[in-house]
Design a protein around this motif. Structure first.
Motif, PDB file in Angstrom:
ATOM      1  N   LEU A   1     -58.323   5.807   0.708  1.00 56.86           N
ATOM      2  CA  LEU A   1     -57.929   5.679  -0.642  1.00 56.86           C
ATOM      3  C   LEU A   1     -58.413   4.486  -1.086  1.00 56.86           C
ATOM      4  N   ARG A   2     -58.916   4.358  -2.469  1.00 56.59           N
ATOM      5  CA  ARG A   2     -59.184   2.888  -2.765  1.00 56.59           C
ATOM      6  C   ARG A   2     -58.036   2.302  -3.526  1.00 56.59           C
ATOM      7  N   THR A   3     -57.891   0.839  -3.293  1.00 55.37           N
ATOM      8  CA  THR A   3     -56.906   0.236  -4.046  1.00 55.37           C
ATOM      9  C   THR A   3     -57.072   0.513  -5.533  1.00 55.37           C
ATOM     10  N   PRO A   4     -55.979   0.894  -6.201  1.00 54.89           N
ATOM     11  CA  PRO A   4     -56.062   1.290  -7.726  1.00 54.89           C
ATOM     12  C   PRO A   4     -56.621   0.085  -8.622  1.00 54.89           C
ATOM     13  N   ARG A   5     -57.521   0.124  -9.559  1.00 50.51           N
ATOM     14  CA  ARG A   5     -57.752  -0.494 -10.384  1.00 50.51           C
ATOM     15  C   ARG A   5     -56.804  -1.572 -11.239  1.00 50.51           C
ATOM     16  N   GLU A   6     -55.593  -1.074 -11.341  1.00 51.25           N
ATOM     17  CA  GLU A   6     -54.328  -1.720 -11.978  1.00 51.25           C
ATOM     18  C   GLU A   6     -54.072  -3.010 -10.985  1.00 51.25           C
ATOM     19  N   LYS A   7     -53.863  -2.626  -9.561  1.00 51.69           N
ATOM     20  CA  LYS A   7     -53.606  -3.495  -8.673  1.00 51.69           C
ATOM     21  C   LYS A   7     -54.454  -4.832  -8.665  1.00 51.69           C
ATOM     22  N   TRP A   8     -55.903  -4.512  -8.689  1.00 50.01           N
ATOM     23  CA  TRP A   8     -56.801  -5.701  -8.792  1.00 50.01           C
ATOM     24  C   TRP A   8     -56.593  -6.640 -10.160  1.00 50.01           C
ATOM     25  N   ILE A   9     -56.100  -5.917 -11.214  1.00 47.92           N
ATOM     26  CA  ILE A   9     -55.792  -6.492 -12.489  1.00 47.92           C
ATOM     27  C   ILE A   9     -54.661  -7.348 -12.247  1.00 47.92           C
ATOM     28  N   GLU A  10     -53.704  -6.769 -11.619  1.00 47.21           N
ATOM     29  CA  GLU A  10     -52.252  -7.392 -11.519  1.00 47.21           C
ATOM     30  C   GLU A  10     -52.445  -8.395 -10.595  1.00 47.21           C
ATOM     31  N   ALA A  11     -53.238  -8.383  -9.406  1.00 41.89           N
ATOM     32  CA  ALA A  11     -53.418  -9.482  -8.396  1.00 41.89           C
ATOM     33  C   ALA A  11     -54.251 -10.738  -9.181  1.00 41.89           C
ATOM     34  N   GLY A  12     -55.000 -10.149 -10.006  1.00 41.54           N
ATOM     35  CA  GLY A  12     -55.679 -11.167 -10.726  1.00 41.54           C
ATOM     36  C   GLY A  12     -54.682 -11.943 -11.625  1.00 41.54           C
ATOM     37  N   LEU A  13     -54.040 -11.519 -12.262  1.00 41.04           N
ATOM     38  CA  LEU A  13     -52.937 -12.259 -13.283  1.00 41.04           C
ATOM     39  C   LEU A  13     -52.248 -12.915 -12.608  1.00 41.04           C
ATOM     40  N   GLN A  14     -51.712 -12.488 -11.352  1.00 43.01           N
ATOM     41  CA  GLN A  14     -50.721 -13.328 -10.630  1.00 43.01           C
ATOM     42  C   GLN A  14     -51.257 -14.768 -10.042  1.00 43.01           C
ATOM     43  N   ALA A  15     -52.625 -14.585  -9.638  1.00 49.67           N
ATOM     44  CA  ALA A  15     -53.372 -15.630  -9.127  1.00 49.67           C
ATOM     45  C   ALA A  15     -53.705 -16.536 -10.479  1.00 49.67           C
ATOM     46  N   LEU A  16     -54.116 -15.880 -11.629  1.00 50.30           N
ATOM     47  CA  LEU A  16     -54.233 -16.807 -12.614  1.00 50.30           C
ATOM     48  C   LEU A  16     -52.857 -17.608 -13.027  1.00 50.30           C
ATOM     49  N   ALA A  17     -51.689 -16.901 -12.925  1.00 56.06           N
ATOM     50  CA  ALA A  17     -50.377 -17.513 -13.122  1.00 56.06           C
ATOM     51  C   ALA A  17     -50.088 -18.658 -12.331  1.00 56.06           C
ATOM     52  N   SER A  18     -50.479 -18.292 -11.171  1.00 57.63           N
ATOM     53  CA  SER A  18     -50.106 -19.463 -10.118  1.00 57.63           C
ATOM     54  C   SER A  18     -50.857 -20.469  -9.850  1.00 57.63           C
ATOM     55  N   GLY A  19     -52.369 -20.194 -10.062  1.00 56.05           N
ATOM     56  CA  GLY A  19     -53.274 -21.461  -9.791  1.00 56.05           C
ATOM     57  C   GLY A  19     -54.641 -21.420 -11.010  1.00 56.05           C
ATOM     58  N   GLY A  20     -54.362 -20.697 -11.997  1.00 52.71           N
ATOM     59  CA  GLY A  20     -55.391 -20.791 -13.090  1.00 52.71           C
ATOM     60  C   GLY A  20     -56.487 -20.004 -12.729  1.00 52.71           C
ATOM     61  N   VAL A  21     -57.528 -19.978 -13.605  1.00 55.09           N
ATOM     62  CA  VAL A  21     -58.487 -19.212 -13.511  1.00 55.09           C
ATOM     63  C   VAL A  21     -59.400 -19.412 -12.270  1.00 55.09           C
ATOM     64  N   ASP A  22     -59.719 -20.450 -11.700  1.00 55.45           N
ATOM     65  CA  ASP A  22     -60.431 -21.038 -10.800  1.00 55.45           C
ATOM     66  C   ASP A  22     -59.772 -19.902  -9.368  1.00 55.45           C
ATOM     67  N   SER A  23     -58.867 -19.707  -9.688  1.00 55.21           N
ATOM     68  CA  SER A  23     -58.052 -19.309  -8.235  1.00 55.21           C
ATOM     69  C   SER A  23     -58.227 -17.698  -8.312  1.00 55.21           C
TER      70      SER A  23
END
Length: 192
Positions: free
Chosen positions: A4-26
């Motif tokens: 099973l592939r990791t759902p698209r929404e999980k990638w988006i959520e992980a990206g949002l959390q990375a953005l929130a904690s470390g900015g766009v470069d993270s």
């Protein structure tokens, strides 16, 4: 049967959390995959590249911070002041939207396309405040000034490091909201 592939929404959520904690470069595909405990191969089944993920993240942030907030405000009802306060609480307090919103604002300082997206979101948000204030105030100049003050307080209070002797930041912000929304002390808010 294939994995099973990791759902698209999980990638988006992980990206949002990375953005929130470390900015766009993270927000890096390999770092996100590692944080989620998956390989990065599944990423490319949903996104052509990192830019496509960043766009999807902005779409999700906009939907959650405008459409979902407006839907909840309408669903919960109340007088116009309660609606404005709820919209502010949902958007600019708490652990979910606030860190993402602040990170998007920082990102927008360096990226014109993100700045345009932020402008669109802020215009939708401030219109909600204008509409609410317009129910009880007929002067368009006063409505605009109050909407600006409300919005600046909601965003700017997170950058202010000043103390408030004899009271708390929350109490000061609550009183500022009363002033902007035209609530006099000892007077219950009117329906308008």
């Amino acid at each position: 049967m294939g994995a099973l592939r990791t759902p698209r929404e999980k990638w988006i959520e992980a990206g949002l959390q990375a953005l929130a904690s470390g900015g766009v470069d993270s927000v890096r595909v390999e770092a996100l995959a590692k944080a989620m405990g998956v390989t990065k191969g599944g990423f490319y089944g949903y996104f052509a590249d990192r830019e496509a993920l960043l766009t999807a993240m902005l779409d999700a942030w906009e939907r959650e911070s405008v459409d979902d907030v407006v839907d909840r405000v309408e669903r919960e009802g109340g007088d116009v002041r309660e609606k404005v306060r709820l919209a502010g609480r949902l958007t600019f307090s708490g652990d979910r939207l606030l860190p993402i919103d602040l990170a998007v604002r920082e990102w927008a300082r360096r990226d014109q396309a993100v700045a345009e997206r932020l402008r669109r979101v802020d215009n939708k948000r401030i219109q909600l405040v204008r509409d609410a204030l317009g129910v009880t105030c007929a002067d368009p100049d006063e409505v605009e000034a109050r909407a600006l003050l409300a919005f600046c307080t909601a965003i700017g209070s997170h950058f202010l490091a000043a103390d408030h002797p004899g009271t708390t930041r929350a109490a000061v912000i609550d009183r500022a909201a009363d002033l902007v929304l035209g609530v006099r002390r000892g007077t219950p808010p009117s329906e308008g």
